[in-house]
Design an enzyme around this catalytic site. Structure first.
Site, PDB file in Angstrom:
ATOM      1  N   LYS A  75       0.381   3.965  -2.670  1.00  0.00           N
ATOM      2  CA  LYS A  75      -0.593   5.049  -2.579  1.00  0.00           C
ATOM      3  C   LYS A  75       0.059   6.408  -2.338  1.00  0.00           C
ATOM      4  CE  LYS A  75      -3.896   1.639  -1.024  1.00  0.00           C
ATOM      5  NZ  LYS A  75      -4.337   0.847   0.111  1.00  0.00           N
ATOM      6  N   SER A  98      -6.069   3.711   4.275  1.00  0.00           N
ATOM      7  CA  SER A  98      -5.444   2.922   3.208  1.00  0.00           C
ATOM      8  C   SER A  98      -6.481   2.250   2.313  1.00  0.00           C
ATOM      9  CB  SER A  98      -4.502   1.863   3.800  1.00  0.00           C
ATOM     10  OG  SER A  98      -3.656   1.334   2.816  1.00  0.00           O
ATOM     11  N   SER A 127       0.792  -1.234   0.000  1.00  0.00           N
ATOM     12  CA  SER A 127       0.000   0.000   0.000  1.00  0.00           C
ATOM     13  C   SER A 127       0.824   1.284   0.000  1.00  0.00           C
ATOM     14  CB  SER A 127      -0.948   0.012   1.198  1.00  0.00           C
ATOM     15  OG  SER A 127      -2.040  -0.853   0.969  1.00  0.00           O
TER      16      SER A 127
END
Length: 398
Positions: A80, A137, A77
């Site tokens: 991102k 997230s 993640s």
């Protein structure tokens, strides 16, 4: 009489012999325990297996600690971070506004992993979805934002990889906007601790990112959906205000963290940790090592005078002092500050005309003759050249 000795005569045992036997047995037990405990202590002292780590001072980019920082790893993640950077750059450029309304597509509503469970046709502001990404997230929020900006996820991926190239992120290639592992056996996202630190340096230029990153808990849908920060460092390390965690099975546990104390900022990256606890403990160790073991020293400020006076010829302005083009600072281990020397190289005289911002020399920070940092010495103001009449009447300093 004990059960084992029932029906059998017992021989008398002398007290001295009995105590001797007890002492011998205690000694054997004690030696056995000592032999077992020693390797246990050695095993506990071994550092946990972490693939790569990096500690960087944010303003100068100075690397204070590094291990395999160019090793390519799946960021999960932490991908991102690039999504957030592109969004904030477009907001600053006026191409987007945080108040813009974004409608979730059917594709966005079908994302797995961490999410806010978008429904097809559901609307949120860009700011709400950015909070969902930065705090919770949310994979589905990333897809919705990407489709809003570029029309398709594929089009947004082009933007991500173009920006990575412009930032010189040589170890990185982005295949998703959310960081989930590929489901079709294709190539996944790749990056390195070094590239994540460089990306973090860009991202922290936006106060909104640090504001969202410092929030422990927020909500959406009128308080019905709670966002809890995945970066647990905001609870346990003073000064932490970002940035992003990441995890899936192949990636391990990752985090890119940043914290500010006493006016200076550090960035810590941990990739491939075996557990979430180890990930955060290592990030805390790095940040604490930086703040406790190093000091940031500012030796010159932007537009502040540096060096000796310079005699100007051919102008009504007779003398100037050069100024530093940029702030000039270095990070050194505590106790080494007195070894730093500011070396200013400028000419003794300067002929007119000269223009504000014109480079006329160099300002260096040295330690034992080694240059640690440098910036240009520039002219602080416009210096006009006078005509012949001024020269004839001697009104110009020569």
């Amino acid at each position: 009489m004990t059960r084992e000795g029932a029906g059998m005569p017992r021989k008398p045992v002398r007290g001295g012999m009995l105590w001797a036997l007890v002492f011998c047995l205690c000694g054997v037990v004690s030696l056995a325990e000592t032999g077992e405990r020693k390797p246990r202590r050695q095993a506990a002292a071994e550092p946990p297996p972490i693939e790569s780590v990096l500690l960087m001072e944010a303003e100068t980019g100075a690397i204070l600690y590094a291990k395999d920082i160019h090793k390519q790893r799946a960021p999960a993640s932490m991908v991102k971070m690039m999504v957030m950077l592109i969004v904030m750059e477009k907001v600053r450029a006026g191409e987007l506004h945080l108040s813009d309304i974004i409608t979730a597509s059917a594709h966005a509503s079908k994302m797995g992993g961490s999410q806010i469970y978008l429904r097809e046709g559901e609307t949120f502001t860009l700011e709400e979805l950015m909070k969902a990404i930065a705090i919770g997230s949310a994979n589905d929020a990333c897809v919705a934002v990407a489709e809003h900006i570029s029309g398709t996820v594929e089009g947004f991926l082009d933007l991500m990889n173009e920006r990575a190239k412009a930032l010189n992120l040589r170890d990185s290639h982005f295949a998703t906007v959310h960081g989930l592992p590929p489901s079709n056996g294709g190539p996944g996202d790749l990056t390195s601790a070094h590239d994540m630190a460089l990306l973090a340096r860009e991202l922290i230029k936006y106060p909104e990112i640090l504001l969202w990153g410092s929030i422990k808990e927020d909500s959406l849908r009128d308080g019905k959906f709670v966002l809890t920060n995945t970066n647990k460092l905001v609870y346990h390390f003073s000064g932490v205000d970002g940035i992003k965690t990441g995890f899936h099975r192949d990636a391990g546990f990752n985090v890119t963290a940043t914290a500010q104390r006493d006016g200076w900022r550090l960035i810590a990256v941990v990739m491939g940790a075996p557990s979430s606890t180890v990930r955060f403990d290592e990030a805390k160790r790095l940040l604490a090592m930086g703040f406790n073991g190093f000091r940031k020293v500012v030796l010159a400020r932007k537009d502040a005078p540096v060096g000796p006076e310079i005699v100007v010829s051919g102008s009504t302005i007779r003398k100037i002092r050069a100024v530093a083009q940029d702030d000039l600072s270095v990070v050194v281990k505590k106790g080494m500050e007195k070894q730093l020397v500011l070396d200013v190289q400028v000419p003794a005289t300067l002929p007119a005309p000269a223009h504000r911002g014109q480079e006329i020399g160099e300002v260096r920070v040295k330690q034992h003759e080694q240059t640690l940092a440098k910036t240009a010495a520039i002219v602080p103001e416009e210096i006009p050249k006078v005509g012949l009449m001024w020269r004839l009447f001697g009104r110009v300093s020569r």
